[in-house]
Design a protein around this motif. Structure first.
Motif, PDB file in Angstrom:
ATOM      1  N   ARG A 151     -12.691   4.186  -5.290  1.00 14.46           N
ATOM      2  CA  ARG A 151     -12.810   5.224  -4.266  1.00 14.46           C
ATOM      3  C   ARG A 151     -11.974   6.436  -4.655  1.00 14.46           C
ATOM      4  O   ARG A 151     -10.772   6.342  -4.849  1.00 14.46           O
ATOM      5  CB  ARG A 151     -12.353   4.689  -2.919  1.00 14.46           C
ATOM      6  CG  ARG A 151     -12.518   5.684  -1.784  1.00 14.46           C
ATOM      7  CD  ARG A 151     -11.990   5.110  -0.485  1.00 14.46           C
ATOM      8  NE  ARG A 151     -12.060   6.099   0.568  1.00 14.46           N
ATOM      9  CZ  ARG A 151     -11.538   5.942   1.797  1.00 14.46           C
ATOM     10  NH1 ARG A 151     -10.909   4.803   2.078  1.00 14.46           N
ATOM     11  NH2 ARG A 151     -11.644   6.891   2.690  1.00 14.46           N
ATOM     12  N   LEU A 152     -12.642   7.615  -4.765  1.00 12.19           N
ATOM     13  CA  LEU A 152     -11.944   8.836  -5.144  1.00 12.19           C
ATOM     14  C   LEU A 152     -11.461   9.597  -3.919  1.00 12.19           C
ATOM     15  O   LEU A 152     -12.163   9.718  -2.914  1.00 12.19           O
ATOM     16  CB  LEU A 152     -12.868   9.746  -5.963  1.00 12.19           C
ATOM     17  CG  LEU A 152     -13.118   9.382  -7.426  1.00 12.19           C
ATOM     18  CD1 LEU A 152     -14.095  10.367  -8.038  1.00 12.19           C
ATOM     19  CD2 LEU A 152     -11.804   9.390  -8.203  1.00 12.19           C
ATOM     20  N   HIS A 153     -10.239  10.110  -4.008  1.00 11.26           N
ATOM     21  CA  HIS A 153      -9.692  11.015  -3.006  1.00 11.26           C
ATOM     22  C   HIS A 153      -9.485  12.366  -3.678  1.00 11.26           C
ATOM     23  O   HIS A 153      -9.345  12.447  -4.905  1.00 11.26           O
ATOM     24  CB  HIS A 153      -8.361  10.493  -2.472  1.00 11.26           C
ATOM     25  CG  HIS A 153      -8.446   9.135  -1.868  1.00 11.26           C
ATOM     26  ND1 HIS A 153      -8.896   8.904  -0.585  1.00 11.26           N
ATOM     27  CD2 HIS A 153      -8.157   7.900  -2.383  1.00 11.26           C
ATOM     28  CE1 HIS A 153      -8.867   7.613  -0.321  1.00 11.26           C
ATOM     29  NE2 HIS A 153      -8.424   6.983  -1.397  1.00 11.26           N
ATOM     30  N   PHE A 173      -1.901   5.883 -11.474  1.00 10.65           N
ATOM     31  CA  PHE A 173      -3.188   5.978 -10.790  1.00 10.65           C
ATOM     32  C   PHE A 173      -4.275   5.219 -11.558  1.00 10.65           C
ATOM     33  O   PHE A 173      -4.216   5.094 -12.786  1.00 10.65           O
ATOM     34  CB  PHE A 173      -3.610   7.455 -10.651  1.00 10.65           C
ATOM     35  CG  PHE A 173      -2.692   8.272  -9.807  1.00 10.65           C
ATOM     36  CD1 PHE A 173      -2.862   8.342  -8.426  1.00 10.65           C
ATOM     37  CD2 PHE A 173      -1.641   8.983 -10.374  1.00 10.65           C
ATOM     38  CE1 PHE A 173      -2.015   9.096  -7.641  1.00 10.65           C
ATOM     39  CE2 PHE A 173      -0.784   9.742  -9.601  1.00 10.65           C
ATOM     40  CZ  PHE A 173      -0.965   9.796  -8.224  1.00 10.65           C
ATOM     41  N   ALA A 174      -5.256   4.749 -10.819  1.00  9.98           N
ATOM     42  CA  ALA A 174      -6.433   4.179 -11.480  1.00  9.98           C
ATOM     43  C   ALA A 174      -7.225   5.298 -12.148  1.00  9.98           C
ATOM     44  O   ALA A 174      -7.830   5.102 -13.211  1.00  9.98           O
ATOM     45  CB  ALA A 174      -7.301   3.454 -10.455  1.00  9.98           C
ATOM     46  N   PHE A 175      -7.188   6.496 -11.517  1.00  7.89           N
ATOM     47  CA  PHE A 175      -7.839   7.685 -12.073  1.00  7.89           C
ATOM     48  C   PHE A 175      -7.124   8.906 -11.519  1.00  7.89           C
ATOM     49  O   PHE A 175      -6.746   8.948 -10.341  1.00  7.89           O
ATOM     50  CB  PHE A 175      -9.326   7.709 -11.679  1.00  7.89           C
ATOM     51  CG  PHE A 175     -10.043   8.964 -12.106  1.00  7.89           C
ATOM     52  CD1 PHE A 175     -10.521   9.088 -13.400  1.00  7.89           C
ATOM     53  CD2 PHE A 175     -10.230  10.006 -11.208  1.00  7.89           C
ATOM     54  CE1 PHE A 175     -11.187  10.247 -13.797  1.00  7.89           C
ATOM     55  CE2 PHE A 175     -10.886  11.161 -11.597  1.00  7.89           C
ATOM     56  CZ  PHE A 175     -11.366  11.286 -12.903  1.00  7.89           C
ATOM     57  N   GLU A 216      -8.489  15.142  -8.196  1.00 13.85           N
ATOM     58  CA  GLU A 216      -9.216  13.941  -7.792  1.00 13.85           C
ATOM     59  C   GLU A 216      -8.439  12.735  -8.293  1.00 13.85           C
ATOM     60  O   GLU A 216      -8.009  12.716  -9.451  1.00 13.85           O
ATOM     61  CB  GLU A 216     -10.633  13.935  -8.375  1.00 13.85           C
ATOM     62  CG  GLU A 216     -11.522  15.037  -7.805  1.00 13.85           C
ATOM     63  CD  GLU A 216     -12.930  14.990  -8.378  1.00 13.85           C
ATOM     64  OE1 GLU A 216     -13.134  14.278  -9.391  1.00 13.85           O
ATOM     65  OE2 GLU A 216     -13.826  15.645  -7.820  1.00 13.85           O
ATOM     66  N   TYR A 217      -8.244  11.761  -7.436  1.00 15.14           N
ATOM     67  CA  TYR A 217      -7.464  10.595  -7.840  1.00 15.14           C
ATOM     68  C   TYR A 217      -7.963   9.345  -7.146  1.00 15.14           C
ATOM     69  O   TYR A 217      -8.613   9.397  -6.088  1.00 15.14           O
ATOM     70  CB  TYR A 217      -5.969  10.803  -7.549  1.00 15.14           C
ATOM     71  CG  TYR A 217      -5.610  10.796  -6.075  1.00 15.14           C
ATOM     72  CD1 TYR A 217      -5.257   9.616  -5.416  1.00 15.14           C
ATOM     73  CD2 TYR A 217      -5.627  11.971  -5.341  1.00 15.14           C
ATOM     74  CE1 TYR A 217      -4.919   9.613  -4.070  1.00 15.14           C
ATOM     75  CE2 TYR A 217      -5.293  11.991  -4.004  1.00 15.14           C
ATOM     76  CZ  TYR A 217      -4.943  10.805  -3.361  1.00 15.14           C
ATOM     77  OH  TYR A 217      -4.620  10.807  -2.021  1.00 15.14           O
ATOM     78  N   SER A 218      -7.623   8.221  -7.744  1.00 14.60           N
ATOM     79  CA  SER A 218      -7.928   6.923  -7.157  1.00 14.60           C
ATOM     80  C   SER A 218      -6.726   6.019  -7.355  1.00 14.60           C
ATOM     81  O   SER A 218      -6.130   5.994  -8.443  1.00 14.60           O
ATOM     82  CB  SER A 218      -9.164   6.304  -7.817  1.00 14.60           C
ATOM     83  OG  SER A 218      -9.416   5.009  -7.301  1.00 14.60           O
ATOM     84  N   LEU A 219      -6.339   5.316  -6.304  1.00 19.82           N
ATOM     85  CA  LEU A 219      -5.196   4.415  -6.387  1.00 19.82           C
ATOM     86  C   LEU A 219      -5.624   3.060  -6.956  1.00 19.82           C
ATOM     87  O   LEU A 219      -6.769   2.631  -6.776  1.00 19.82           O
ATOM     88  CB  LEU A 219      -4.584   4.215  -5.003  1.00 19.82           C
ATOM     89  CG  LEU A 219      -3.915   5.451  -4.396  1.00 19.82           C
ATOM     90  CD1 LEU A 219      -3.571   5.213  -2.938  1.00 19.82           C
ATOM     91  CD2 LEU A 219      -2.666   5.814  -5.179  1.00 19.82           C
ATOM     92  N   PRO A 220      -4.714   2.388  -7.632  1.00 23.29           N
ATOM     93  CA  PRO A 220      -5.055   1.072  -8.182  1.00 23.29           C
ATOM     94  C   PRO A 220      -5.186   0.037  -7.074  1.00 23.29           C
ATOM     95  O   PRO A 220      -4.610   0.186  -5.992  1.00 23.29           O
ATOM     96  CB  PRO A 220      -3.865   0.757  -9.095  1.00 23.29           C
ATOM     97  CG  PRO A 220      -2.722   1.505  -8.472  1.00 23.29           C
ATOM     98  CD  PRO A 220      -3.323   2.777  -7.930  1.00 23.29           C
ATOM     99  N   ILE A 221      -5.914  -1.005  -7.345  1.00 20.28           N
ATOM    100  CA  ILE A 221      -6.052  -2.101  -6.388  1.00 20.28           C
ATOM    101  C   ILE A 221      -4.791  -2.952  -6.442  1.00 20.28           C
ATOM    102  O   ILE A 221      -4.233  -3.203  -7.502  1.00 20.28           O
ATOM    103  CB  ILE A 221      -7.289  -2.956  -6.718  1.00 20.28           C
ATOM    104  CG1 ILE A 221      -8.558  -2.101  -6.600  1.00 20.28           C
ATOM    105  CG2 ILE A 221      -7.373  -4.171  -5.808  1.00 20.28           C
ATOM    106  CD1 ILE A 221      -9.810  -2.809  -7.084  1.00 20.28           C
TER     107      ILE A 221
END
Length: 464
Positions: A2-4, A89-91, A113-118
């Motif tokens: 999921r991107l934020h 970050f995951a991304f 744009e970023y995505s946090l790791p699970i």
């Protein structure tokens, strides 16, 4: 995944080309690092061209990590992008976009744009926490960018060659990237035992025993020397040995530098901008308004500053324009009094010293940089200059404003007896004494303060 996303835009008072070129120069990245983030640049390869990269050690909240970003999608005067190749970050992708408003105005947009790791990190932080940190960071970054571009466009009419002493101190560590990102050539003075890890052409080597430059040839055709070197006045109690160290590092070293410039260079520098302090006025009543020609005071600090300024007269006699910047309390979270007070105030342990009526003549780190550049560029400025903001405050007002900015109480008053017993003479002269100085010469010659009110300086430095 999921991107934020996060976006921040600001208008700038320079052309699109100048705003873009600022980002491409050495020092720009350092200027963008907020002082509340404990960041260390581990490595830098290139600047912002495709394939260039930077690696830093920093923190996200209380969590330390290494972040490495690589640049891509470079389009001259339009955009560049960096993407995380190592980090928490995951991304993570950051687009810097530049748009023309007219020939003298532009717009910058930072889009992330970023995505946090699970896992635990994602649940502990959350995108709300990240967005709050990004908002604080980019508020600071855009303010810094606006200030720097304004100062350079107003006071940098040409590119300068400048020698900086004391480059690792509070002022010097901010000044060097400020100048280089403005397109100026900076040479740092270092001792003979300094390990050169960068281009040797940007270092002047000082032999302490011979009191001379090892490589004086690189100092020919200097526009200015900015002399900031000196032991930290508040680092420890003033024993007789410590006083001698302070005198040696300021008075004697200034004399040695001036003599070396005169004797070793074929072409003398056009100006010699030397640090001094408003402690030269001694302890004064709150209603005693001090300008550059006011009667000087007494005490160790006042006498030290007098001798310090007198040492630079040797350069003046040789025909070099000399400016003695009498710095007040410098407001910066990267060092000095604000850094020392920050944690106690956040823990609700802050308050005024003694009566709280003693005056604090202060100046923001941004205006310190601005006044230095202004002093280099303006040939009408010479001699003593009160490097303070127009509006001094009492110690009590300083304490209350800092507490309000941090949303903390300011109810703890530190008694004079406690200060004297803990710090001795240093406490009496630095904490219990005051000076109400005015920047008469700076204002008369046309300097425009970016932070004339203390609240504005606190807001900028603390990122609120």
């Amino acid at each position: 995944m999921r991107l934020h996303s996060f976006t921040r835009s600001s208008s700038l008072s320079v052309s699109c080309e100048e705003a873009f070129q600022w980002h491409r120069r050495s020092g720009a990245f350092e200027r963008m690092l907020p002082p509340w983030m404990t960041s260390q640049i581990i490595s830098k390869e290139g600047t912002i061209y495709d394939g260039d990269s930077v690696t830093i050690k920093t923190n996200l909240g209380v969590i330390p990590f290494v972040f490495k970003a690589q640049h891509q999608n470079y389009i001259e005067n339009k955009q560049f992008e960096d993407i995380q190749i190592q980090g928490p970050f995951a991304f993570f992708k950051h687009l810097h976009k530049f748009e023309k408003i007219d020939d003298k105005k532009s717009k910058i947009t930072d889009h992330i744009e970023y995505s946090l790791p699970i896992g635990m990190l994602s649940r502990f932080l959350g995108n709300k926490f990240i967005d709050e940190k990004l908002n604080k960071m980019f508020t600071y970054r855009h303010r810094t960018l606006k200030y720097d571009l304004f100062l350079h466009s107003k006071y940098s009419k040409k590119k300068l060659k400048i020698l900086v002493t004391g480059a690792s101190g509070l002022v010097g560590s901010n000044l060097v990237p400020f100048l280089t990102s403005g397109g100026h050539e900076v040479i740092k003075l270092v001792r003979t035992n300094y390990k050169l890890e960068e281009d040797a052409n940007h270092f002047a080597i000082w032999d302490s025993e011979k009191k001379e430059f090892v490589n004086p040839e690189i100092l020919e055709d200097l526009d200015a020397v900015v002399h900031l070197a000196g032991e930290n006045i508040a680092a420890q109690k003033w024993s007789e040995e410590r006083k001698k160290e302070l005198i040696d590092s300021r008075v004697h070293f200034t004399s040695a530098i001036c003599n070396a410039l005169i004797k070793q260079l074929k072409t003398l520098p056009k100006s010699f901008i030397s640090a001094s302090g408003i402690g030269i006025f001694g302890s004064r009543d709150y209603d005693d308004i001090l300008h550059e020609e006011s009667k000087l005071g007494s005490g160790f600090l006042a006498n030290l500053a007098k001798d310090w300024e007198m040492a630079s007269r040797e350069a003046e006699k040789a025909g070099i324009r000399v400016v003695n910047l009498r710095f007040g309390t410098i407001i910066s979270l990267s060092g000095g009094v604000l850094k020392k007070m920050y944690t106690p105030y956040r823990l609700c342990l802050g308050g005024p010293f003694g009566s709280g009526r003693q005056m604090i003549s202060w100046i923001s780190i941004t205006d310190v940089l601005g006044l230095i550049l202004f002093s280099i560029s303006n040939n009408k400025v010479e001699g003593a200059v009160n490097a303070v903001a127009p509006h001094a405050v009492t110690n009590e007002q300083f304490s209350e404003l800092l507490a309000q900015t941090l949303d903390r109480p300011s109810s703890l008053r530190i008694p004079e007896l406690f200060v004297e017993s803990l710090f001795g003479e240093m406490g009496r002269e630095l904490l219990l004494s005051g000076q109400h100085a005015k920047p008469v010469k700076a204002l008369k010659n046309g300097y425009e303060f970016l932070h004339s009110q203390l609240h504005d300086a606190f807001t900028y430095c603390l990122g609120v």
